[in-house]
Design a protein around this motif. Structure first.
Motif, mmCIF file in Angstrom:
data_model
loop_
_atom_site.group_PDB
_atom_site.id
_atom_site.type_symbol
_atom_site.label_atom_id
_atom_site.label_comp_id
_atom_site.label_asym_id
_atom_site.label_seq_id
_atom_site.Cartn_x
_atom_site.Cartn_y
_atom_site.Cartn_z
ATOM 1 N N GLU A 117 -3.916 -0.791 4.105
ATOM 2 C CA GLU A 117 -4.836 -0.122 3.193
ATOM 3 C C GLU A 117 -5.214 1.268 3.701
ATOM 4 O O GLU A 117 -5.385 2.206 2.927
ATOM 5 N N GLU A 118 -5.290 1.399 4.993
ATOM 6 C CA GLU A 118 -5.630 2.689 5.624
ATOM 7 C C GLU A 118 -4.617 3.784 5.254
ATOM 8 O O GLU A 118 -4.958 4.956 5.191
ATOM 9 N N HIS A 119 -3.380 3.402 5.004
ATOM 10 C CA HIS A 119 -2.302 4.364 4.763
ATOM 11 C C HIS A 119 -1.998 4.598 3.283
ATOM 12 O O HIS A 119 -1.088 5.347 2.955
ATOM 13 N N PHE A 166 0.831 -1.203 0.000
ATOM 14 C CA PHE A 166 0.000 0.000 0.000
ATOM 15 C C PHE A 166 0.866 1.255 0.000
ATOM 16 O O PHE A 166 0.349 2.356 0.062
ATOM 17 N N LEU A 167 2.166 1.065 -0.069
ATOM 18 C CA LEU A 167 3.096 2.189 -0.080
ATOM 19 C C LEU A 167 3.455 2.532 -1.518
ATOM 20 O O LEU A 167 3.895 1.675 -2.277
ATOM 21 N N LYS A 168 3.242 3.789 -1.884
ATOM 22 C CA LYS A 168 3.582 4.252 -3.230
ATOM 23 C C LYS A 168 4.692 5.283 -3.098
ATOM 24 O O LYS A 168 4.438 6.441 -2.760
ATOM 25 N N TRP A 169 5.926 4.860 -3.335
ATOM 26 C CA TRP A 169 7.077 5.751 -3.220
ATOM 27 C C TRP A 169 7.034 6.830 -4.302
ATOM 28 O O TRP A 169 6.728 6.547 -5.450
ATOM 29 N N ILE A 170 7.398 8.027 -3.924
ATOM 30 C CA ILE A 170 7.575 9.126 -4.863
ATOM 31 C C ILE A 170 9.060 9.494 -4.798
ATOM 32 O O ILE A 170 9.527 9.963 -3.760
ATOM 33 N N PRO A 171 9.813 9.287 -5.863
ATOM 34 C CA PRO A 171 11.245 9.603 -5.814
ATOM 35 C C PRO A 171 11.468 11.104 -5.615
ATOM 36 O O PRO A 171 10.866 11.927 -6.301
ATOM 37 N N LEU A 172 12.323 11.443 -4.670
ATOM 38 C CA LEU A 172 12.691 12.833 -4.421
ATOM 39 C C LEU A 172 14.041 13.052 -5.096
ATOM 40 O O LEU A 172 15.077 12.609 -4.598
ATOM 41 N N THR A 173 14.011 13.714 -6.247
ATOM 42 C CA THR A 173 15.213 13.811 -7.082
ATOM 43 C C THR A 173 15.558 15.240 -7.499
ATOM 44 O O THR A 173 16.510 15.433 -8.240
ATOM 45 N N SER A 174 14.764 16.215 -7.033
ATOM 46 C CA SER A 174 15.079 17.600 -7.403
ATOM 47 C C SER A 174 14.758 18.544 -6.255
ATOM 48 O O SER A 174 13.835 18.299 -5.466
ATOM 49 N N PHE A 228 -0.990 10.478 10.966
ATOM 50 C CA PHE A 228 -0.657 11.441 9.922
ATOM 51 C C PHE A 228 -1.645 11.417 8.753
ATOM 52 O O PHE A 228 -1.435 12.060 7.739
ATOM 53 N N ILE A 229 -2.719 10.666 8.920
ATOM 54 C CA ILE A 229 -3.736 10.586 7.859
ATOM 55 C C ILE A 229 -4.660 11.791 7.968
ATOM 56 O O ILE A 229 -5.061 12.212 9.007
#
Length: 133
Positions: free
Chosen positions: A72-74, A23-31, A132-133
């Protein structure tokens, strides 16, 4: 033959494990520009930044346990992944922008443009994500 079939099954036949849904969707921090995006998003929802060192054994262990925290909650939490080795300048700016001392691994939670929670090492694995939701 039944006993031999069970003992000598091929990898595909006998060891199929049910894949765990993530349920974790990583967002790359690249800039560096993404830091402004994070501050803006954090005005309406929590944003998490996970700082990870790919050469650190503790970091590797912690990231696996962190991923396992997600249910799923997160699934709607915004979680940015920062590879410290490839983006050291961004890591430095994260520390400056959100006023947190560098650690690795480290989890920083941003709300309303400021850090409201930061933990490092194994303390990451006991973070209550639901708050944190």
């Amino acid at each position: 033959m039944g006993i031999f079939n069970n003992m000598f099954k091929g990898k595909d036949e006998g060891s199929k494990k049910e894949e765990k849904k993530t349920f974790l969707k990583w967002i790359p921090l690249t800039s560096l520009e993404q830091l402004e995006e994070i501050k803006e998003i954090s005005k309406t929802e929590s944003v998490l930044i996970f700082k990870h060192s790919t050469r650190c054994g503790i970091s590797s262990m912690v990231i696996k346990r962190f991923e396992a925290l997600f249910t799923e909650e997160h699934q709607d939490l915004k979680v940015y992944y920062l590879d410290l080795l490839n983006y050291r300048d961004i890591s430095d700016e994260v520390g400056y922008t959100f006023q947190v001392m560098h650690q690795s691994p480290q989890l920083i939670v941003v709300q309303n443009g400021v850090s409201v929670h930061d933990v490092s090492h194994y303390d990451i694995t006991i973070t209550n994500l639901s708050r944190f939701i």
